[in-house]
Motif scaffolding. Structure first.
Motif, mmCIF file in Angstrom:
data_model
loop_
_atom_site.group_PDB
_atom_site.id
_atom_site.type_symbol
_atom_site.label_atom_id
_atom_site.label_comp_id
_atom_site.label_asym_id
_atom_site.label_seq_id
_atom_site.Cartn_x
_atom_site.Cartn_y
_atom_site.Cartn_z
ATOM 1 N N ALA A 202 0.873 -1.172 -0.060
ATOM 2 C CA ALA A 202 0.114 0.068 0.082
ATOM 3 C C ALA A 202 0.984 1.285 0.091
ATOM 4 N N GLY A 203 2.058 1.147 0.752
ATOM 5 C CA GLY A 203 3.072 2.475 0.486
ATOM 6 C C GLY A 203 3.782 2.448 -0.877
ATOM 7 N N GLY A 204 3.658 1.325 -1.883
ATOM 8 C CA GLY A 204 4.172 1.578 -2.952
ATOM 9 C C GLY A 204 5.338 0.515 -3.315
ATOM 10 N N VAL A 205 5.602 -0.290 -2.427
ATOM 11 C CA VAL A 205 6.715 -1.345 -2.559
ATOM 12 C C VAL A 205 5.934 -2.334 -3.525
ATOM 13 N N ILE A 206 7.006 -2.824 -4.395
ATOM 14 C CA ILE A 206 6.651 -4.058 -5.255
ATOM 15 C C ILE A 206 7.918 -4.939 -4.856
ATOM 16 N N PHE A 207 7.436 -6.157 -4.737
ATOM 17 C CA PHE A 207 8.245 -7.336 -4.354
ATOM 18 C C PHE A 207 8.354 -8.242 -5.542
ATOM 19 N N LEU A 208 9.871 -8.491 -5.519
ATOM 20 C CA LEU A 208 10.447 -9.200 -6.630
ATOM 21 C C LEU A 208 10.724 -10.369 -6.308
ATOM 22 N N ASP A 209 10.266 -11.264 -6.953
ATOM 23 C CA ASP A 209 10.787 -12.932 -7.131
ATOM 24 C C ASP A 209 12.077 -13.050 -7.348
ATOM 25 N N GLN B 226 6.141 3.503 -9.314
ATOM 26 C CA GLN B 226 5.835 4.700 -9.742
ATOM 27 C C GLN B 226 5.264 5.759 -8.935
ATOM 28 N N THR B 227 3.947 5.100 -8.309
ATOM 29 C CA THR B 227 3.379 5.894 -7.433
ATOM 30 C C THR B 227 4.074 6.310 -6.128
ATOM 31 N N ALA B 228 4.791 5.467 -5.620
ATOM 32 C CA ALA B 228 5.391 5.690 -4.451
ATOM 33 C C ALA B 228 6.281 6.973 -4.683
ATOM 34 N N HIS B 229 7.077 7.014 -5.949
ATOM 35 C CA HIS B 229 7.919 8.017 -6.237
ATOM 36 C C HIS B 229 7.355 9.165 -6.216
#
Length: 88
Positions: free
Chosen positions: A57-64, A77-80
């Motif tokens: 929700a804060g804008g973090v994307i988890f990478l596998d 992008q939204t978090a930036h």
């Protein structure tokens, strides 16, 4: 993919959140966040999901993980754009 303590710490750093910030947003105790990040214990499935949802929700994307790299995190992008607005 299970949440790792390293991903949790890195995600908080990207968002400039304290352990208290994360615990409030995820609705878990600070000692749960501190113990998990410090490697003292794992997380119950529901607790891990709550922490992950808060970070996403804060804008973090988890990478596998892949053949070259382990699991990771990055900012979407939204978090930036949200962080840039706060710095004006």
């Amino acid at each position: 993919m299970p949440l790792t303590s390293e991903q949790c710490r890195a995600a908080r750093a990207l968002l400039d959140w304290t352990q208290d910030d994360l615990s409030v947003r995820a609705e878990v105790s600070r000692s749960t966040v501190r113990g998990f990040e410090g490697g003292q214990h794992g997380l119950q499935r529901a607790t891990a999901a709550a922490i992950r949802r808060a970070l996403e929700a804060g804008g973090v994307i988890f990478l596998d993980p892949d053949a070259d790299c382990g699991p990771g995190v990055r900012l979407g992008q939204t978090a930036h754009s949200d962080r840039d607005k706060g710095q004006s």
